[in-house]
Write a protein that holds these residues in place. Structure first.
Motif, PDB file in Angstrom:
ATOM      1  N   THR A   1       0.838  -1.209   0.000  1.00 19.83           N
ATOM      2  CA  THR A   1       0.000   0.000   0.000  1.00 19.83           C
ATOM      3  C   THR A   1       0.869   1.254   0.000  1.00 19.83           C
ATOM      4  N   ALA A   2       1.948   1.226   0.766  1.00 23.29           N
ATOM      5  CA  ALA A   2       2.849   2.384   0.812  1.00 23.29           C
ATOM      6  C   ALA A   2       3.544   2.555  -0.524  1.00 23.29           C
TER       7      ALA A   2
ATOM      8  N   GLY B   1       1.047   6.494   1.953  1.00 25.22           N
ATOM      9  CA  GLY B   1       0.655   5.321   1.184  1.00 25.22           C
ATOM     10  C   GLY B   1      -0.804   5.374   0.769  1.00 25.22           C
TER      11      GLY B   1
ATOM     12  N   CYS C   1       6.625   7.378   1.704  1.00 22.08           N
ATOM     13  CA  CYS C   1       5.569   6.524   1.150  1.00 22.08           C
ATOM     14  C   CYS C   1       4.704   5.941   2.254  1.00 22.08           C
ATOM     15  N   LYS C   2       5.319   5.560   3.384  1.00 28.07           N
ATOM     16  CA  LYS C   2       4.568   4.999   4.504  1.00 28.07           C
ATOM     17  C   LYS C   2       3.547   6.012   4.996  1.00 28.07           C
TER      18      LYS C   2
ATOM     19  N   ALA D   1       2.237   4.705  -3.441  1.00 23.90           N
ATOM     20  CA  ALA D   1       2.398   6.172  -3.503  1.00 23.90           C
ATOM     21  C   ALA D   1       3.288   6.557  -4.686  1.00 23.90           C
TER      22      ALA D   1
END
Lengths: 387, 184
Positions: free
Chosen positions: B21-22, B63, B59-60, B25
Motif C-alpha cells: 500500500t505504501a 501510502g 511513502c509509509k 504512492a
C-alpha cells in the motif's frame, strides 16, 4: 549600499554579437545539472523579482530562466526613474517592498512618454527618436526615425503587439506602435521595422482626449466632441478605416468640477472611466465607470456601479489595466488604483502627482503605500514586469 | 490492514522492505506491481541506500493517497472555506488537527541539507511520487526566495560560471532592505 551581486544580465535585443565562446565547466555543482523539467518546476514557484535573481545564478539556470518566461507578473508602480543615470525604483503591491534596478550607463533619454505592460517608451531627443525599453531585462528596441521637429512631443503611445518575439527573442519588426502627439490632433503609426512614422489621422477643429486603447483588434479613442473613434488597420500599408459614433453619456457634474476620460480594456469589455476632480484643488473626488455595449447599429455607454468580482483597476494616462485580485495578492478588489501620469513629458513638476486607491463602493480614497515613496514629484507609472 | 511486502534494491545493492500500500504512492512502483512483476526484488539503480529509507518513510506516511499531500504542500487548509449551514465543526477540527500534524511531520521530515534535497528530488522524480516531488521543489524554491544570487549560490553550493565580461554588462536589481537583512 545593497549588494551589487544581486544582478541580472542586460539582454541586447537584435544584437549580432551572441556570446558563443567556450564555456568553462570547472567545479560545477550538481544543482546546475538538474533535469530541466524539475528546474522549471522550481522557477514556476518563483515570483518577481526572485525569478530574475534565479537567472543570475549560473549559466544553466539562466538558460532555463530564458526558456520559461511567463508573460507577466504582479503589477507594480514605477515611482522613481532617472533615465540619464539609468535608475528605476519599483514598489510591489504583492510584498509591499521597493526594488531598484540600476543600468550602468543610463539611457541618454529625457522623457518617458508611454508604458505598456513591461515596456517603457522613452524619447532620445538628440537622436530624434523613440525607443522601447524593458527595464527588467534591459531589452531595448528602437522605433523608426521621426523626421520632424516636434519629435519630442508624443504624449501617449501604445503597442499593439509584443516588441520581442517570445520564441526567437528577436525584435518583432511587425509590432505596431500607435502614438498621439502633444496636442492630441494626430494619430501616428509605425511598425518597428518601418523606415518612418506615418500620420494616419489628423484633426483640425477638435482634438482627441488623450486616451487610446487597443481592444479586440481595433484602436479606440475619444474626441472632444464626444465621438468615439473606432479605427481598424488593414493591409501591408496599415491603412486606417475609421468609424465615428456619437455616444451620449448620462453624467452631469457641477461647475466646480472638471473631468478626465480614460478608456480601459477590461477583458471582454471596453470601459470608459471618468475621473472627476475639484477645479480649485485639482484633487480627485470620484470616479464614474461606463461600459460600452454594442447593439446592431448602435453603441451605448452603460453606467457600471461596481467592477466584476475580484477585480481591481489600474488607471493611468499612460496605461490602464484590469487585474484579478485572486490571481495577484495584496490588492483590494472593486477598487481603482490611480495615478496622475499625464505630466510626464514635463519631467519633474512642482505639484505633487496624485495617487491613491479609490474604493468604488464607499467612494473613499486611501493611499496605496504605507510610507512615502521618495521623491514625491515624479508621476507614478504602472508597469507589469515580464522577463 | 495486512499488506503484501515488497522489496526494493538500492543502487548500492542494499535491500529494503516496504508495504505494498505504501509503495503505491509511487507511480513507477504502482505500475510495476500492477504489471505483475512482483517475484523477487525491484531494483532501483538510480536511488542509493542513504536516500531510499527517506523515500520509504514518505511513502509509509502517504501510502495510498496521492492527492492530499499536494494540498498540504500548497499551504494547508483553505482559509476562505465557506461555512455551509450543515457544516460539521467537529469534523473540521479533526481535519485541522490532521493537517497540522502532517505539516509538522513534513517540517521534521524535510529537515536536511541541499545534498539530500537534491538526491531526494531526483528519486521522487524517478519514482514518480508527485507529492514528494512537490515538497522538494517547494523547499528548493524557498531557498531562493528573497535572496541575492550570491546567497542562492551559497545555499546550493553553485559557482558562478559567468565571464567577467558578462558580469560587466550586468543590470542590477536591488532590494531596498538588503542592508538590514542580507546577512542574517
Amino acid at each position: 549600499m545593497a549588494s551589487r551581486n544581486s544582478a541580472v544580465f542586460m539582454r541586447e535585443v537584435g544584437s549580432s554579437s551572441s556570446p558563443n565562446r567556450e564555456m568553462k565547466m570547472a567545479d560545477h555543482s550538481r544543482w546546475s545539472e538538474l533535469p530541466n523539467h524539475i528546474t522549471e518546476m522550481i522557477v514556476n514557484r518563483l515570483g518577481f523579482p526572485d525569478i530574475i535573481r534565479f537567472g543570475a545564478v549560473c549559466r544553466s539556470w539562466r538558460s532555463v530562466y530564458t526558456e520559461v518566461r511567463r508573460p507577466r507578473y504582479h503589477p507594480m508602480v514605477l515611482y522613481e526613474y532617472n533615465l540619464q543615470k539609468g535608475t528605476f525604483g519599483f514598489y510591489s503591491f504583492e510584498d509591499k517592498k521597493v526594488y531598484w534596478i540600476n543600468v550602468r550607463d543610463g539611457y541618454q533619454s529625457r522623457h518617458c512618454v508611454g508604458s505598456c505592460e513591461s515596456w517603457l517608451v522613452l524619447s532620445s531627443p538628440y537622436l530624434r527618436n523613440y525607443f522601447l525599453l524593458n527595464p527588467f531585462t534591459g531589452a531595448r528596441v528602437e522605433c523608426p526615425y521621426v523626421n520632424r521637429p516636434d519629435v519630442d512631443l508624443f504624449t501617449k503611445v501604445i503597442l499593439l503587439d509584443s516588441p520581442i518575439d517570445l520564441t526567437t527573442k528577436e525584435t518583432n519588426y511587425y509590432c505596431t506602435v500607435v502614438a498621439l502627439n502633444l496636442f492630441s490632433t494626430e494619430l501616428n503609426i509605425c511598425r518597428l521595422g518601418d523606415a518612418r512614422w506615418n500620420v494616419v489621422l489628423k484633426l483640425d477643429r477638435e482634438h482627441f482626449l488623450g486616451c487610446l486603447v487597443y481592444f479586440k483588434n481595433k484602436i479606440y479613442t475619444l474626441s472632444t466632441s464626444g465621438e468615439l473613434w473606432i479605427i481598424s488597420l488593414s493591409g501591408p500599408m496599415l491603412r486606417a478605416t475609421v468609424e465615428k459614433v456619437l455616444v451620449q453619456i448620462n453624467l452631469t457634474i457641477g461647475l466646480e468640477f472638471q473631468k478626465e476620460c480614460y478608456l480601459v480594456e477590461a477583458e471582454d469589455y471596453l470601459l470608459m472611466v471618468i475621473r472627476i476632480k475639484r477645479k480649485s484643488t485639482k484633487k480627485t473626488v470620484r470616479f464614474v465607470i461606463f461600459k460600452l455595449v454594442q447593439n446592431p447599429g448602435e453603441y451605448k455607454w452603460i453606467r457600471e456601479y461596481n467592477l466584476p468580482d475580484d477585480r481591481a483597476l489600474f488607471l493611468g494616462r499612460l496605461c490602464s489595466r484590469i487585474v484579478s485580485t485572486t490571481e495577484y495578492g495584496g490588492l483590494q478588489e472593486n477598487s481603482i488604483y490611480f495615478t496622475d501620469d499625464k505630466l510626464l513629458h514635463k519631467a519633474r513638476v512642482s505639484e505633487y502627482p496624485e495617487t491613491g486607491i479609490y474604493n468604488i463602493r464607499s467612494g473613499i480614497i486611501t493611499p496605496y503605500h504605507s510610507f512615502d515613496l521618495y521623491p514625491f514629484d515624479l508621476p507614478h507609472i504602472w508597469i507589469t514586469p515580464s522577463v | 490492514m495486512s499488506s503484501t511486502k515488497i522489496f526494493l534494491k538500492s543502487s548500492d545493492d542494499k535491500t529494503f522492505e516496504i508495504d505494498e500500500t505504501a509503495a503505491r504512492a509511487s507511480e513507477t512502483l504502482k505500475n510495476i506491481i500492477d504489471g505483475g512483476c512482483l517475484d523477487g526484488v525491484i531494483p532501483l539503480p538510480n536511488v542509493s541506500s542513504n536516500i531510499l529509507p527517506k523515500v520509504i518513510e514518505y511513502c509509509k506516511k502517504h501510502g495510498g493517497d496521492n492527492g492530499s499531500s499536494k494540498k498540504i504542500a500548497n499551504g494547508g487548509v483553505d482559509k476562505d472555506k465557506e461555512i455551509l449551514p450543515d457544516y460539521d465543526e467537529e469534523e473540521d477540527k479533526r481535519e485541522k488537527v490532521r493537517v497540522d500534524e502532517l505539516k509538522k511531520w513534513e517540517e521534521e521530515y524535510m529537515d536536511f541539507d541541499q545534498q539530500v534535497l537534491y538526491d531526494l528530488m531526483l528519486a521522487a522524480n524517478y519514482l514518480h511520487i508527485k507529492g514528494l516531488l512537490d515538497l522538494t521543489v517547494e523547499k528548493a524554491a524557498s531557498m531562493i526566495r528573497g535572496r541575492t544570487p550570491d546567497q542562492i549560490r551559497e545555499n546550493f553550493n553553485i559557482n558562478s560560471d559567468f565571464t567577467p565580461e558578462e558580469e560587466e554588462e550586468m543590470i542590477l536589481i536591488e532590494d531596498e532592505w538588503d542592508d538590514e537583512w542580507a546577512f542574517d
